[in-house]
Design an enzyme around this catalytic site. Structure first.
Site, PDB file in Angstrom:
ATOM      1  N   LYS A  14       0.849  -1.201   0.000  1.00 49.60           N
ATOM      2  CA  LYS A  14       0.000   0.000   0.000  1.00 49.60           C
ATOM      3  C   LYS A  14       0.881   1.246   0.000  1.00 49.60           C
ATOM      4  O   LYS A  14       1.863   1.313   0.741  1.00 49.60           O
ATOM      5  CB  LYS A  14      -0.925  -0.023   1.218  1.00 49.60           C
ATOM      6  CG  LYS A  14      -2.009   1.046   1.202  1.00 49.60           C
ATOM      7  CD  LYS A  14      -2.955   0.870   2.396  1.00 49.60           C
ATOM      8  CE  LYS A  14      -4.030   1.938   2.424  1.00 49.60           C
ATOM      9  NZ  LYS A  14      -4.925   1.789   3.599  1.00 49.60           N
TER      10      LYS A  14
ATOM     11  N   SER B 239      -9.890   2.023   2.524  1.00 53.98           N
ATOM     12  CA  SER B 239      -9.019   2.778   1.652  1.00 53.98           C
ATOM     13  C   SER B 239      -8.042   1.908   0.868  1.00 53.98           C
ATOM     14  O   SER B 239      -7.514   2.323  -0.162  1.00 53.98           O
ATOM     15  CB  SER B 239      -8.220   3.792   2.471  1.00 53.98           C
ATOM     16  OG  SER B 239      -7.357   3.111   3.381  1.00 53.98           O
TER      17      SER B 239
ATOM     18  N   SER C   2      -9.912  -0.375   6.759  1.00 51.26           N
ATOM     19  CA  SER C   2      -9.358  -0.327   5.402  1.00 51.26           C
ATOM     20  C   SER C   2      -8.589  -1.560   4.939  1.00 51.26           C
ATOM     21  O   SER C   2      -8.159  -1.608   3.788  1.00 51.26           O
ATOM     22  CB  SER C   2      -8.461   0.893   5.256  1.00 51.26           C
ATOM     23  OG  SER C   2      -9.264   2.029   5.221  1.00 51.26           O
TER      24      SER C   2
HETATM   25  N1  GLN Z   1     -13.156   4.132   5.760  1.00 49.87           N
HETATM   26  C1  GLN Z   1     -12.561   4.541   6.997  1.00 49.87           C
HETATM   27  C2  GLN Z   1     -12.213   6.000   6.959  1.00 49.87           C
HETATM   28  O1  GLN Z   1     -12.420   6.593   5.959  1.00 49.87           O
HETATM   29  C3  GLN Z   1     -11.385   3.694   7.289  1.00 49.87           C
HETATM   30  C4  GLN Z   1     -10.104   4.233   6.823  1.00 49.87           C
HETATM   31  C5  GLN Z   1      -8.952   3.358   7.131  1.00 49.87           C
HETATM   32  O2  GLN Z   1      -9.076   2.323   7.776  1.00 49.87           O
HETATM   33  N2  GLN Z   1      -7.791   3.786   6.712  1.00 49.87           N
HETATM   34  O3  GLN Z   1     -11.749   6.550   7.908  1.00 49.87           O
END
Ligand code: GLN
Length: 506
Positions: A81, A156, A180
C-alpha cells in the site's frame, strides 16, 4: 494467464525453495499479469519492475548457493500500500501533495519484508491518506473491483485487496484505521487482517489517525495472511506504541485451524450488527457462516455490545481530530508539493495555496471537522465525549470476551457498491465502516474471511472475526477452520471463481 499467478503464497514459496520455480520466474509472471490487466483494474500507482526483479534474483542466488531461505516467504511477490515508505521508490499516499516524493528511508514493515526476501512489486492505489471506503478518493483515479468493473473494491486499501483478487500479487500489505484492510477484503473476496494495535510497527507508515492506524496482511488464504503477519509483526523500538512482547503463535494457529475442529471454542454473535442497512444477501451469508462454525463444534452464543452503535460517530470525531493534527506536516516547506510561490508571497500564502491544490475534498473535510472538534469551547462536547464512548466500546468488548473467545459479524453491511454511488454522500460512505470501527477503537485484532457470494447479486461477502488484543492467533485458528469448511461445502476455493479479467486493450 500463467498458472503461477493462481498459486497461494505458501505454494509459491515451496516451489521456489525446492527450486521447482525460480523467484525470478514467479516475479516475472506477476509483472506480466500486472502488464496485462492493470489498465483495467488500476490497482498499482507505481510498479517497480527493476527493483522487484533484482530482489528476486538475489533470493535465487542465495538458494542456488544452497543457503536456507531467509524466511518462509522468501522469493514470494507482494503489493505494498502506497502509505508505507519505500527507500528510493515513490510514496504518494494517493495524494497530489506527495506526488513525485521519493522517501529517503524504508518503513519498518518495508524493511522486514525486504530482509525476509519478499519481493515488492510496487505500490498500490488507495483513498487519499487512507480516508475513504472505496478508493475513489485517490488523486490518481479509482481502482476497479475485479469481480465487477463498475463497482468499487472498497477502501481505503482497495488497490491492495483488488491486486489479490486480480491475481496480480499473491500477498499485499494494507493499513486499517477504521476498516481499510477488512472492508476491501470483504468486497473483493480476499482475506484481510487488522492485527492488535501495536502488533505491527507504525514507523514509516504515513500517519493518519495515530491511535487507530495499524498495518496488516492481505492474502487469498488465511495461512498466507498468517505467514505474512509473522514476517512484518513484532516489537520495534522505532515505534513508541509497539508492543514489547512476542507475537502470538499465529502460523501455528492457522495450521491447527486447518484441521477444521472448533470444539471448545465459544463464538459470540454480536446482536447489534444486523437489521436496517444490512443487505439481505449479506445477512444470509453471515447466518450460513455461523452455521458452519457451529457444525465445526463451536459453541455459538449471542452477545450484546450496546455501545457499538455509537462507535461510528465516535470514530468520525476521533479520526478527523488526529488527522487534522497529523496532516499539519504537509506545509509546503519540507517536502512534497509547493505552489503559489512568488516574489511577495508569505509562507502562509504558499501553505494555503499548496493545501488548496494538493488535498482532495475528503481530506479537507476531515481537517476542518477535526480542527473544529478540537477547538477550545467544543473540545469537551465533541472530542472529549467521543473518547468516553471509546472507553464504553472497550468495556463492551471486555464483557463480551467473558462470554466468548471470539466475536463474529458481517465485515461490512453491503457488498461492493457502484463507482460514483456514494462519492457525494459522505455519511453513506462512512456507514461501510459500521462493523469494523469498534475493533480499531478498542485496539483489538480482527480478520475478514470470504464467506461466499451474496445470493442477491453474486458479489463477495466477508465474515468478520474479532479477538481480544494480543490474541491474534484465535483469528487464524477460527478463520482457517472456517475456510476449510467453506471450500469443502462449495467444492473449491472461492478465489478461483473470480471471473477472467478482460485483458488490457481487449
Ligand atoms: N473508511 C474509513 C475512513 O475513511 C477507514 C479508513 C482506514 O481504515 N484507513 O476513515
Amino acid at each position: 494467464m500463467s498458472d503461477v499467478t493462481r498459486l497461494t503464497a505458501a505454494e509459491l514459496a515451496e516451489k521456489i525453495h525446492t527450486r521447482e520455480l525460480t523467484a525470478e520466474q514467479v516475479t516475472q509472471a506477476h509483472l506480466d499479469r500486472i502488464g496485462a490487466v492493470d489498465d483495467f483494474v488500476h490497482t498499482f500507482l507505481h510498479v517497480d519492475t527493476e527493483g522487484a526483479l533484482a530482489a528476486a534474483r538475489a533470493v535465487d542466488a542465495e538458494l542456488d548457493e544452497g543457503r536456507a531461505p531467509r524466511s518462509p516467504l522468501a522469493g514470494v511477490p507482494l503489493a505494498l500500500k502506497d502509505v508505507l515508505t519505500t527507500d528510493g521508490v515513490p510514496t504518494t499516499c494517493g495524494s497530489r501533495i506527495l506526488e513525485g516524493w521519493v522517501p529517503p528511508y524504508d518503513a519498518t514493515v518495508t524493511r522486514r519484508l525486504r530482509e525476509a526476501g519478499v519481493v515488492i512489486l510496487g505500490k498500490t492505489n488507495m483513498d487519499e491518506f487512507a480516508m475513504g471506503s472505496s478508493t475513489e478518493n485517490s488523486a490518481f483515479g479509482p481502482t476497479h473491483n475485479p469481480w465487477d468493473h463498475a463497482r468499487v473494491p472498497g477502501g481505503s486499501g482497495g488497490g491492495s485487496s483488488a491486486s489479490l483478487a486480480a491475481f496480480e500479487a499473491p500477498l499485499a500489505i494494507g493499513t486499517d484505521t477504521g476498516g481499510s484492510i477488512r472492508q476491501p477484503g470483504a468486497v473483493t473476496g480476499t482475506v484481510g487482517v487488522k492485527p492488535t494495535y501495536g502488533g505491527v510497527s507504525r514507523y514509516g507508515l504515513v500517519a493518519f489517525s495515530s491511535s487507530l492506524d495499524q498495518a496488516g496482511p492481505c492474502a487469498r488464504t488465511v495461512l498466507d495472511a498468517a505467514l505474512l503477519h509473522e514476517v512484518i509483526g513484532g516489537h520495534d523500538p522505532m515505534d513508541s506504541t509497539s508492543i514489547d512482547a512476542p507475537l502470538p503463535p499465529i502460523v501455528e494457529a492457522a495450521r491447527r485451524g486447518a484441521s477444521a475442529d472448533l470444539s471448545g471454542v465459544r463464538v459470540g454473535v454480536v446482536s447489534e450488527f444486523a437489521g436496517e442497512g444490512y443487505q439481505a444477501g449479506v445477512q444470509r451469508s453471515f447466518e450460513a457462516a455461523v452455521d458452519v462454525l457451529r457444525s465445526l463444534g463451536a459453541e455459538v452464543v449471542e452477545v450484546s455490545c450496546p455501545h457499538f452503535v455509537y462507535a461510528l460517530p465516535a470514530y468520525y470525531l476521533i479520526n478527523p481530530s488526529e488527522c487534522s493534527s497529523n496532516l499539519a506536516r504537509f506545509d509546503a516547506m519540507r517536502y512534497g508539493l509547493r505552489v503559489g510561490e512568488s516574489g511577495d508571497s508569505s509562507a502562509e500564502d504558499v501553505m494555503r495555496a499548496t493545501r488548496e491544490a494538493g488535498f482532495g475534498a475528503e481530506v479537507k473535510r476531515r481537517i476542518m471537522l477535526g480542527t473544529f472538534a478540537l477547538s477550545s469551547g467544543y473540545y469537551d462536547a465533541y472530542y472529549g465525549q467521543a473518547q468516553k464512548v471509546r472507553t464504553l466500546v472497550t468495556r463492551d468488548f471486555d464483557a463480551a470476551f467473558d462470554k466468548a473467545d471470539v466475536l463474529v459479524s458481517p465485515t461490512t453491511p453491503t457488498t461492493a457498491f457502484k463507482i460514483g454511488e456514494r462519492v457525494d454522500d459522505p455519511m453513506a460512505m462512512y456507514r461501510a465502516d459500521l462493523c469494523t470501527v469498534p475493533a480499531n477503537l478498542a485496539g483489538n485484532a480482527a480478520i475478514s474471511v470470504p464467506s461466499g457470494l451474496s445470493d442477491e447479486d453474486g458479489l463477495p461477502v466477508g465474515l468478520q472475526v474479532m479477538a481480544p488484543a494480543l490474541a491474534d492467533d484465535r483469528l487464524y485458528r477460527v478463520g482457517a477452520a472456517y475456510e476449510v469448511a467453506r471450500d469443502r461445502a462449495s467444492g473449491g476455493s472461492l478465489v478461483y471463481r473470480v471471473p477472467e479479467l478482460r485483458e488490457s486493450g481487449a
